[in-house]
Design an enzyme around this catalytic site. Structure first.
Site: not given
Ligand code: BGC
Length: 354
Positions: A162, A159, A312
């Site tokens: 990931e 998903d 994040e």
């Molecule tokens: C997230 C992804 C994202 C990636 C890079 C991962 O931890 O689950 O959605 O694309 O980080 O930002």
């Protein structure tokens, strides 16, 4: 907060590689690569704020990365159409080096389809907005991507977080549908068969108790379901089942001011995500709920550090605090500045009516 707006643009432009790639976060070793998902939203944000050259360079980078894998795409399509199993070496990876090169990471969860749908969607928007035609290598890459998605969309894959590779995810389906619709427009090719199949899947298999679910066969909500309507427009925002889904996200995934991914998330303990909170604000702005959007964006602004860098996620209201330290020891402190967080902040602030 205009400073955060200006700084977000600066952070994105400074991090963008000369190749056009946007790294997810240069300061976080695991994220020094370019993801189609993150990059497409970042390019969309750059178009919204008028940085069209930056968006164009990303799209050219993405197109080149796909074209150099044309053989792989054709192999994947052939196998999928014949009903043969796909191996990791048969599929497009989700993240690339900044020159578009493969990343040597045998066990990265690389089979993810949503980013390619999102890329076509963002590419279509870029050209519509700039009044230009998709042609040359961009068109060739868009055609390959649409071919790939048309053949593979039904397959379970990781998903957008990931995870959960054995399931089919409504968010991924909606991203693919948005990409196929964008490709229809840019190439004057009909994808009716796939679009109807995806719609059937969403309406027949992706609802439990009147709301959309994280993955087919589960009962959970996931904040990425906001994507079904904003921006992918696979479901009408006023459909009561979409309203019920947004309501569940607000009730079940928000304890503080921010939004968590899903209720059993343990990545860095499962905190509140900046990009998701901005995404929900974007959705509310599109619906004309400006007050709610502003509350959410205010929370986002509060998460910026002294240098106006957004992380994040924020380790508050953790689902499972024991996992926080486990991840810090594995990969370091939470990624900051995450370009996708900055992009979603810009989008939510710029595009009330899109
Ligand atoms: C997230 C992804 C994202 C990636 C890079 C991962 O931890 O689950 O959605 O694309 O980080 O930002």
């Amino acid at each position: 907060m205009t400073d955060l707006r200006a700084r977000s643009i600066e952070i994105i432009l400074t991090a963008q590689a000369p190749s056009g790639a946007y790294p997810a976060c240069l300061e976080f070793p695991t994220y020094r690569y370019s993801w189609f998902r993150d990059g497409s939203f970042i390019a969309y944000a750059m178009d919204l704020v008028g940085e069209h050259d930056s968006a164009r360079q990303f799209h050219q980078w993405a197109a080149a990365a796909i074209i150099r894998r044309a053989d792989l795409v054709e192999r994947a399509v052939g196998k999928a159409r014949a009903g043969r199993p796909l191996e990791l070496r048969d599929v497009l990876h989700t993240r690339y080096g900044l020159e578009g090169e493969p990343v040597e990471d045998g066990d990265w969860p690389n089979f993810q389809l949503d980013g390619f749908g999102t890329w076509l969607w963002a590419l279509g928007d870029h050209h519509r907005r700039n009044g230009t035609e998709v042609k040359g290598p961009l068109r060739a890459a868009a055609d390959l991507t649409a071919l790939y998605l048309a053949a593979l969309w039904r397959l379970p894959c990781y998903d957008c977080w990931e995870e959960f590779p054995d399931r089919v995810h409504p968010h991924t389906l909606a991203a693919i549908a948005a990409g196929m619709r964008a490709h229809q427009e840019m190439a004057s090719i009909e994808h009716t068969h796939e679009l109807e199949g995806i719609a059937r899947c969403l309406y027949e298999d992706a609802l439990v108790d009147g709301a959309f679910i994280k993955s087919l066969g589960t009962r959970d909500v996931d904040a990425s379901l906001v994507g079904l309507t904003t921006p992918y427009d696979a479901i009408d925002a006023l459909d009561p089942r979409m309203e019920a889904t947004i309501d569940l996200i607000e009730r079940k995934l928000m304890n503080g001011g921010g939004v968590r991914r899903y209720s059993t998330d343990t990545y860095y303990g499962g905190g509140e995500w900046v990009l998701l909170t901005a995404w929900l604000a974007w959705h509310h702005r599109r619906q004309g709920n400006d007050t709610r959007a502003e509350q959410l964006l205010h929370w986002v602004e509060e998460q910026a550090d002294d240098e106006y860098r957004l992380p994040e996620q924020v380790p508050s209201s953790l689902n499972d605090p024991a996992y926080y330290q486990v991840w810090v020891e594995r990969w370091g402190e939470i990624a900051r500045p995450l370009l996708w967080s900055h992009a979603m902040y810009l989008i939510a602030g710029e595009s009330p009516f899109l």
